[in-house]
Design a protein around this motif. Structure first.
Motif, PDB file in Angstrom:
ATOM      1  N   UNK A 127       0.829  -1.205   0.000  1.00  0.00           N
ATOM      2  CA  UNK A 127       0.000   0.000   0.000  1.00  0.00           C
ATOM      3  C   UNK A 127       0.857   1.245   0.000  1.00  0.00           C
ATOM      4  N   UNK A 128       0.220   2.352  -0.371  1.00  0.00           N
ATOM      5  CA  UNK A 128       0.931   3.638  -0.326  1.00  0.00           C
ATOM      6  C   UNK A 128       1.350   3.950   1.103  1.00  0.00           C
ATOM      7  N   UNK A 129       0.555   3.495   2.070  1.00  0.00           N
ATOM      8  CA  UNK A 129       0.885   3.724   3.474  1.00  0.00           C
ATOM      9  C   UNK A 129       2.104   2.907   3.895  1.00  0.00           C
ATOM     10  N   UNK A 130       2.218   1.686   3.356  1.00  0.00           N
ATOM     11  CA  UNK A 130       3.272   0.790   3.809  1.00  0.00           C
ATOM     12  C   UNK A 130       4.611   0.989   3.150  1.00  0.00           C
ATOM     13  N   UNK A 131       4.610   1.418   1.876  1.00  0.00           N
ATOM     14  CA  UNK A 131       5.872   1.495   1.136  1.00  0.00           C
ATOM     15  C   UNK A 131       6.904   2.429   1.770  1.00  0.00           C
ATOM     16  N   UNK A 132       6.529   3.649   2.198  1.00  0.00           N
ATOM     17  CA  UNK A 132       7.562   4.485   2.831  1.00  0.00           C
ATOM     18  C   UNK A 132       8.128   3.870   4.097  1.00  0.00           C
ATOM     19  N   UNK A 133       7.272   3.156   4.868  1.00  0.00           N
ATOM     20  CA  UNK A 133       7.769   2.507   6.075  1.00  0.00           C
ATOM     21  C   UNK A 133       8.693   1.355   5.713  1.00  0.00           C
TER      22      UNK A 133
END
Length: 485
Positions: free
Chosen positions: A231-237
């Motif tokens: 997800x867009x939320x998970x990729x940066x993390x």
């Protein structure tokens, strides 16, 4: 015991070497005594440079919890791709720092390059955050892993007491501080030995993993991209987890003034180190998945230990020892390098003057090393260390991105600056964009922790005007600053 380096500003970006001049009495001659320079010696050879980079990059992360990437990417295939991409991006960043290290021959790393490109305020903010939070917290976290895994063989059947972990951790931190205060040579030699231990630890995992592949244990690679979609939320993390595992490629630039033949050794050491680490990391993760399913990996507290218990029987007890040595090497390399940043910042007048003093016999920046000890102990025994690192992960990549933008800026601002090593312009452009993109996405995916980290970083701005710019300080305040110096 200490001598303060005399300052001489060099405007063309060449070495700003700290030194002290004193006169020694002549016993058998009436000639004036010769001047004695007390400097940080050039004792970092090519091999020691490689050991600083590899020995600092490879810490506890690859052995303990690669699950952060798997959790946020959602599949085995995407996690392996992300490990590879993070390695390539880290190589790009390292190449940018190699150019900066060969054209600006000053120690200090991030701080020095930001100072050269953008001036004193952003440079001060960078060293302010590093001194107060980032380095003490990072050292405390990696040393806690050292304490836990050095005690693991003694508490096989029961939980290790938290107090025991913190006490052995405190001893480990103190040993590293003493080592870096006493001798540059011994610190570098031990770092070479610990780097060898790290590579052995990785091979202990890779070799059985390759044997498993030869036996046909590939069930976890079938439908490698099946699972939860990233997800867009998970990729940066996930990127934060990956880039954190690779972080350390910039530490050789902190000790540029102590590197022999930096024009040749810095780029060569960086390139060789990053290739070794990237290949080692990807193969290690492949080895994990030959034996451990994605679900088991996500539930494991220490992936390397789980892997070893499955394949090695009693020999698995050796793995925690190697992990502990790996953590000790990261502690040693980080303190060795970052103390030079504080030394240079003090030399520039941005930190108390005592931090730029060099031990007259040992030629080590002893005060710049020791200042980290009480701050790290405070972090160790109080506060949520992992939250602190999460708060400030964005700050690290924000300033690294700023450094690489500074490289592009210096190409146009100072085109005549000697550049013995020069990277194609698309490399710093891509890397700086990636850093800033990660920072921007983190504001979306984790606004609370990122906002707190941003607020902590901003405290450096009033601190700069209070301690550096403000001339009309009250007498009691000036007296306090004099005592600090």
């Amino acid at each position: 015991m200490f001598r303060k380096p005399a300052l001489s500003t060099i405007s063309n970006g060449s070495s700003l070497q700290g030194q002290s001049i004193g006169r020694l009495p002549s016993l058998d001659s009436k000639e004036p005594a010769q001047e004695e320079k007390v400097v940080l010696k050039k004792k970092v050879t090519f091999l020691r440079g490689v050991s600083i980079i590899i020995g600092t990059i490879i810490g506890a992360g690859i052995f303990i919890s690669p699950k952060g990437i798997l959790k946020n990417t959602g599949s085995v295939g995407m996690s392996l791709i992300l490990w590879t991409v993070c390695g390539i991006l880290s190589l790009f960043g390292a190449l940018c720092y190699a150019e900066l290290g060969t054209c600006i021959k000053k120690s200090g790393g991030h701080y020095t390059y930001i100072l050269e490109a953008f001036g004193p305020l952003p440079a001060f903010v960078r060293v302010w955050v590093e001194l107060l939070i980032i380095r003490p917290a990072a050292t405390a976290v990696i040393s806690l892993a050292f304490g836990r895994y050095i005690l693991e063989p003694f508490f096989i059947q029961c939980e290790i007491p938290d107090l025991a972990i913190k006490l052995i951790t405190a001893v480990g931190i103190t040993v590293v501080m003493v080592l870096n205060s006493m001798s540059v040579s011994w610190s570098a030699r031990i770092q070479i030995f610990l780097t060898f231990c790290k590579l052995v630890a990785i091979l202990i995992i890779i070799v059985p993993g390759v044997m498993q592949l030869i036996k046909g244990e590939t069930q976890h690679f079938k439908d490698a991209f099946a699972g939860n979609d990233a997800s867009v939320m998970g990729l940066p993390l996930a990127f934060y987890s990956g880039m954190y595992a690779y972080s350390g490629w910039f530490y050789l630039n902190f000790v540029t003034e102590e590197v022999e033949n930096p024009e040749k050794n810095i780029p060569l050491a960086i390139c060789i180190s990053m290739v070794i680490v990237t290949v080692g990391y990807v193969l290690t993760n492949v080895a994990y998945f030959t034996t451990i399913s994605p679900e088991e990996l996500l539930n494991s507290k220490a992936v390397a230990v789980t892997f070893a218990e499955r394949l090695m029987g009693n020999f698995s007890l050796a793995v925690p020892i190697f992990v502990a040595l790996s953590c000790f090497g990261s502690m040693n390399g980080g303190i060795f390098a970052v103390s030079r940043m504080f030394y240079v910042a003090s030399r520039e007048g941005h930190l108390p003057e005592i931090l730029s003093m060099i031990h007259v016999r040992k030629h080590t920046p002893l005060p710049a090393v020791i200042v980290l000890h009480p701050l790290t102990m405070i972090m160790l025994f109080t506060g949520d260390l992992y939250s602190l690192l999460n708060f400030l992960s964005f700050a690290r990549w924000l300033f690294i991105g700023l450094v690489v933008i500074g490289l592009i800026y210096l190409r146009y601002k100072r085109p005549d600056m000697p550049r013995p090593f020069k990277v194609p312009l698309f490399i710093p452009a891509l890397f700086s964009f990636t850093c800033l993109f990660m920072v921007a996405l983190s504001l979306y995916s984790d606004p609370v922790n990122t906002g707190i980290g941003f607020a902590i970083t901003l405290t450096g701005v009033p601190a700069y005007y209070l301690f550096i710019i403000w001339d009309k300080k009250p007498r009691w305040f000036r007296r306090l600053l004099v005592h600090c110096k």
